[in-house]
Design a protein around this motif. Structure first.
Motif, PDB file in Angstrom:
ATOM      1  N   GLU A  22       0.829  -1.204   0.000  1.00 57.55           N
ATOM      2  CA  GLU A  22       0.000   0.000   0.000  1.00 57.55           C
ATOM      3  C   GLU A  22       0.863   1.252   0.000  1.00 57.55           C
ATOM      4  O   GLU A  22       0.578   2.223  -0.704  1.00 57.55           O
ATOM      5  CB  GLU A  22      -0.931   0.005   1.208  1.00 57.55           C
ATOM      6  N   GLU A  23       1.955   1.239   0.805  1.00 58.41           N
ATOM      7  CA  GLU A  23       2.834   2.399   0.834  1.00 58.41           C
ATOM      8  C   GLU A  23       3.524   2.597  -0.513  1.00 58.41           C
ATOM      9  O   GLU A  23       3.686   3.725  -0.972  1.00 58.41           O
ATOM     10  CB  GLU A  23       3.880   2.241   1.949  1.00 58.41           C
ATOM     11  N   ARG A  24       3.948   1.497  -1.154  1.00 54.72           N
ATOM     12  CA  ARG A  24       4.544   1.604  -2.481  1.00 54.72           C
ATOM     13  C   ARG A  24       3.531   2.138  -3.498  1.00 54.72           C
ATOM     14  O   ARG A  24       3.866   2.933  -4.371  1.00 54.72           O
ATOM     15  CB  ARG A  24       5.089   0.247  -2.933  1.00 54.72           C
ATOM     16  N   PHE A  25       2.269   1.717  -3.348  1.00 57.24           N
ATOM     17  CA  PHE A  25       1.223   2.212  -4.237  1.00 57.24           C
ATOM     18  C   PHE A  25       1.014   3.715  -4.049  1.00 57.24           C
ATOM     19  O   PHE A  25       0.871   4.473  -5.018  1.00 57.24           O
ATOM     20  CB  PHE A  25      -0.080   1.455  -3.979  1.00 57.24           C
ATOM     21  N   LYS A  26       1.001   4.146  -2.809  1.00 51.74           N
ATOM     22  CA  LYS A  26       0.840   5.575  -2.533  1.00 51.74           C
ATOM     23  C   LYS A  26       1.982   6.383  -3.162  1.00 51.74           C
ATOM     24  O   LYS A  26       1.767   7.428  -3.780  1.00 51.74           O
ATOM     25  CB  LYS A  26       0.808   5.825  -1.028  1.00 51.74           C
ATOM     26  N   ARG A  27       3.210   5.877  -2.986  1.00 52.14           N
ATOM     27  CA  ARG A  27       4.353   6.594  -3.531  1.00 52.14           C
ATOM     28  C   ARG A  27       4.303   6.613  -5.070  1.00 52.14           C
ATOM     29  O   ARG A  27       4.587   7.626  -5.699  1.00 52.14           O
ATOM     30  CB  ARG A  27       5.641   5.932  -3.053  1.00 52.14           C
ATOM     31  N   ALA A  28       3.926   5.490  -5.655  1.00 60.66           N
ATOM     32  CA  ALA A  28       3.819   5.435  -7.122  1.00 60.66           C
ATOM     33  C   ALA A  28       2.747   6.399  -7.609  1.00 60.66           C
ATOM     34  O   ALA A  28       2.913   7.067  -8.645  1.00 60.66           O
ATOM     35  CB  ALA A  28       3.507   4.011  -7.565  1.00 60.66           C
TER      36      ALA A  28
END
Length: 309
Positions: free
Chosen positions: A43-49
């Motif tokens: 989820e954090e990687r998705f937010k950053r992307a």
């Protein structure tokens, strides 16, 4: 510490608009919380992307980032005050990585080349998809940050200032009485536009108070030095003394020495503190022969004041 939106999407600086869209589609399909529920790291990687996509898919924001005018979080790299912009000493990263619950990134500002997150999610997960009802398509706009230089008296008494932002907008900033350097004012909904109907971000104004020529601040109190003549020190009298709210008449007691401190009640910061005036006895700059003759005949000329041993 800033981050690299190109690297987040696995791209180089020469990436085209299609490269950006394809890279984000791939990551969104892999990392979206509805695809990997409960996976906080994904989820954090998705937010950053998503934050990287929001920046690089907007031609205006991408150009400004590439020129170094904003950082990866969309924060201004310029500060305002004193009649014009000045470089910040350092660009501060915004809160959070992807902009949920107060994140810094801005959404597409529109235009022929801007992308629509709703279209991408619909392509990936079917028509009408908008993040599983959890707001992953609808995002809050970025917060913009800048530093505003203000005069000492404006910080003490309060003031209103109009500043011009890099994108051409102006903001009216109300400076409350009693603010200090480093204090941050939050202007609600004055930041970057939201994404997919999300709310606008905020403008965060960090204040830098310029020093005054003779006033000094200690907490809620104001301190200053005031020169007085030998006659005023010996005989006493009334003199004009400046305060942040205007000059006042100050009574000098007879026999005042250098270092004597007088208190002006209620003349401190915003009327809350006091003002303390330290007297400095000043002799004539040009030696006065009559004064010299008087001192030579003065019976107490050899009486020394108390000195540290």
């Amino acid at each position: 510490m800033s981050w690299d939106p190109y690297a987040t999407l696995g791209l180089g600086r020469t990436a085209t608009a299609d490269d950006i869209r394809r890279a984000y589609r791939k990551l969104a399909k892999e990392l979206h919380p509805d695809v990997r529920p409960g996976d906080k790291a994904a989820e954090e990687r998705f937010k950053r992307a998503t934050a990287a996509f929001n920046l690089l898919s907007d031609p205006a924001l991408k150009s400004r980032y590439d020129r170094g005018e904003i950082d990866a979080d969309g924060n201004e790299r310029m500060a305002f005050g004193g009649g014009g912009p000045r470089p910040r000493q350092s660009a501060r990263a915004g809160a959070g990585a992807g902009g949920f619950g107060g994140g810094p990134q801005g959404g597409p500002a529109g235009g022929a080349d801007a992308f629509d997150l709703g279209d991408i999610f619909s392509d990936l997960f079917g028509p009408g998809f908008s993040g599983g009802g959890r707001g992953y398509g609808r995002m809050r706009g970025r917060d913009i940050r800048f530093t505003l230089d203000i005069d000492f008296l404006d910080a003490v008494n309060g003031a209103k200032r109009r500043v011009s932002l890099a994108e051409g907008r102006t903001l009216d900033v109300a400076i409350p009485a009693g603010v200090e350097s480093g204090q941050v004012l939050r202007l609600k909904n004055q930041g970057g536009p939201g994404v997919q109907g999300g709310p606008s971000g905020d403008a965060l104004v960090e204040l830098n108070v310029r020093p005054h020529a003779f006033f000094r601040r200690e907490g809620q109190d104001i301190h200053m030095d005031l020169n007085i003549s030998l006659t005023e020190a010996v005989e006493g009298g009334r003199v004009q003394a400046p305060t942040p709210s205007g000059p006042v008449s100050l009574s000098i007691p007879a026999g005042s020495n250098t270092g004597k401190v007088l208190r002006l009640k209620g003349k401190g910061v915003g009327g809350q503190g006091d003002q303390f005036v330290r007297l400095l006895v000043m002799l004539p700059e040009v030696p006065d022969e009559e004064l010299k003759r008087f001192v030579k005949k003065w019976p107490k000329r050899d009486q020394a004041p108390p000195r540290p041993s």
